[in-house]
Design a protein around this motif. Structure first.
Motif, PDB file in Angstrom:
ATOM      1  N   ASP A 163      11.743  18.003  -1.645  1.00  0.00           N
ATOM      2  CA  ASP A 163      11.453  16.839  -0.811  1.00  0.00           C
ATOM      3  C   ASP A 163      10.333  17.124   0.181  1.00  0.00           C
ATOM      4  OD1 ASP A 163      13.343  15.339  -2.072  1.00  0.00           O
ATOM      5  OD2 ASP A 163      14.938  15.832  -0.647  1.00  0.00           O
ATOM      6  N   SER A 164      10.240  18.364   0.635  1.00  0.00           N
ATOM      7  CA  SER A 164       9.205  18.677   1.620  1.00  0.00           C
ATOM      8  C   SER A 164       7.804  18.547   1.007  1.00  0.00           C
ATOM      9  CB  SER A 164       9.407  20.083   2.179  1.00  0.00           C
ATOM     10  OG  SER A 164       9.310  21.034   1.142  1.00  0.00           O
ATOM     11  N   GLU A 165       7.676  18.807  -0.266  1.00  0.00           N
ATOM     12  CA  GLU A 165       6.373  18.629  -0.906  1.00  0.00           C
ATOM     13  C   GLU A 165       5.996  17.163  -0.973  1.00  0.00           C
ATOM     14  OE1 GLU A 165       6.754  20.606  -4.611  1.00  0.00           O
ATOM     15  OE2 GLU A 165       6.622  22.597  -3.740  1.00  0.00           O
ATOM     16  N   TRP A 166       6.976  16.263  -1.191  1.00  0.00           N
ATOM     17  CA  TRP A 166       6.689  14.848  -1.216  1.00  0.00           C
ATOM     18  C   TRP A 166       6.284  14.359   0.186  1.00  0.00           C
ATOM     19  CZ3 TRP A 166       5.578  12.402  -5.384  1.00  0.00           C
ATOM     20  CH2 TRP A 166       6.112  12.817  -6.599  1.00  0.00           C
ATOM     21  N   GLU A 167       6.862  14.986   1.181  1.00  0.00           N
ATOM     22  CA  GLU A 167       6.454  14.618   2.530  1.00  0.00           C
ATOM     23  C   GLU A 167       4.997  14.993   2.783  1.00  0.00           C
ATOM     24  OE1 GLU A 167       9.242  16.480   5.138  1.00  0.00           O
ATOM     25  OE2 GLU A 167      10.889  15.196   4.493  1.00  0.00           O
ATOM     26  N   LYS A 168       4.559  16.124   2.224  1.00  0.00           N
ATOM     27  CA  LYS A 168       3.167  16.551   2.360  1.00  0.00           C
ATOM     28  C   LYS A 168       2.237  15.524   1.696  1.00  0.00           C
ATOM     29  CE  LYS A 168       4.151  21.482   2.303  1.00  0.00           C
ATOM     30  NZ  LYS A 168       4.012  22.709   1.536  1.00  0.00           N
ATOM     31  N   VAL A 169       2.650  14.997   0.566  1.00  0.00           N
ATOM     32  CA  VAL A 169       1.836  14.022  -0.134  1.00  0.00           C
ATOM     33  C   VAL A 169       1.724  12.748   0.689  1.00  0.00           C
ATOM     34  CG1 VAL A 169       1.718  12.571  -2.190  1.00  0.00           C
ATOM     35  CG2 VAL A 169       2.335  14.963  -2.391  1.00  0.00           C
ATOM     36  N   ASP A 170       2.835  12.320   1.289  1.00  0.00           N
ATOM     37  CA  ASP A 170       2.827  11.106   2.106  1.00  0.00           C
ATOM     38  C   ASP A 170       1.930  11.243   3.306  1.00  0.00           C
ATOM     39  OD1 ASP A 170       4.504   9.713   0.480  1.00  0.00           O
ATOM     40  OD2 ASP A 170       6.341  10.259   1.573  1.00  0.00           O
ATOM     41  N   THR A 171       1.874  12.392   3.942  1.00  0.00           N
ATOM     42  CA  THR A 171       1.041  12.577   5.153  1.00  0.00           C
ATOM     43  C   THR A 171      -0.434  12.645   4.805  1.00  0.00           C
ATOM     44  OG1 THR A 171       1.322  14.958   5.034  1.00  0.00           O
ATOM     45  CG2 THR A 171       2.876  13.727   6.416  1.00  0.00           C
ATOM     46  N   GLN A 172      -0.755  13.063   3.603  1.00  0.00           N
ATOM     47  CA  GLN A 172      -2.163  13.173   3.220  1.00  0.00           C
ATOM     48  C   GLN A 172      -2.758  11.805   2.934  1.00  0.00           C
ATOM     49  OE1 GLN A 172      -2.328  15.870  -0.036  1.00  0.00           O
ATOM     50  NE2 GLN A 172      -2.005  17.673   1.211  1.00  0.00           N
ATOM     51  N   LEU A 173      -1.960  10.871   2.585  1.00  0.00           N
ATOM     52  CA  LEU A 173      -2.462   9.532   2.254  1.00  0.00           C
ATOM     53  C   LEU A 173      -2.783   8.823   3.489  1.00  0.00           C
ATOM     54  CD1 LEU A 173      -0.072   8.412  -0.577  1.00  0.00           C
ATOM     55  CD2 LEU A 173      -2.393   9.210  -0.808  1.00  0.00           C
TER      56      LEU A 173
END
Length: 173
Positions: A163-173
């Motif tokens: 889940d933490s990797e998906w959070e990284k993707v969300d912050t980059q957008l």
């Protein structure tokens, strides 16, 4: 006619090619060849020539196989007759020798796991695992955690996201 049908029905459950079954097979293939020839005359289609050749090849191969099975059965019957003792020339000394051999083998020369277990001896755990006789000894796969389930997602790379990797993707957008 009724006798032929009864013989045909019983020949289906008899091993090997019986004469009744071969007659029925040959009559059926002959009728099929006749139908294919009549369709060829009616339509002049090359398809019926090809089907007729296939039918003829199958018909020949079935009869060839039945002849080979018949020859093999005759060879087995001849071998059985050769192995059976001749009633005119009995040899009692040969049967006495064979019974002595089996009793000697049964008594002391035979050591199996069941005899060893029956006599009270125990098998070490390492040999029980090697032979597979211990039902409680299960081998664990090497290199895997026994408590971790394998992934069922079909992901063959072995990389599992969190889940933490998906959070990284969300912050980059």
């Amino acid at each position: 006619m009724a006798s032929f049908v009864e013989d045909l029905w019983s020949s289906v459950f008899t091993p090997g090619p019986t004469p009744t079954l071969l007659i029925a097979t040959n009559v059926t293939f002959a009728a099929l060849q006749l139908v294919l020839f009549l369709l060829l005359l009616a339509t002049y289609s090359i398809h019926f020539v090809v089907l007729s050749l296939l039918c003829g090849g199958l018909w020949y191969s079935i009869n060839w196989f039945a002849a080979e099975v018949r020859l093999a059965q005759q060879a087995q019957d001849a071998e059985r007759k050769k192995q059976q003792p001749d009633p005119d020339n009995p040899r009692p000394d040969a049967s006495a020798k064979s019974s002595k051999k089996t009793s000697a083998v049964d008594s002391a020369d035979s050591e199996t796991e069941t005899e060893t277990l029956a006599s009270g001896a125990t098998i070490p755990r390492s040999s029980a695992i090697a032979t597979g006789s211990a039902s409680s000894a299960r081998l664990q796969p090497v290199g895997r955690d026994a408590h971790k389930r394998p992934s069922m997602s079909g992901d063959s790379s072995g990389y599992g996201s969190t889940d933490s990797e998906w959070e990284k993707v969300d912050t980059q957008l």
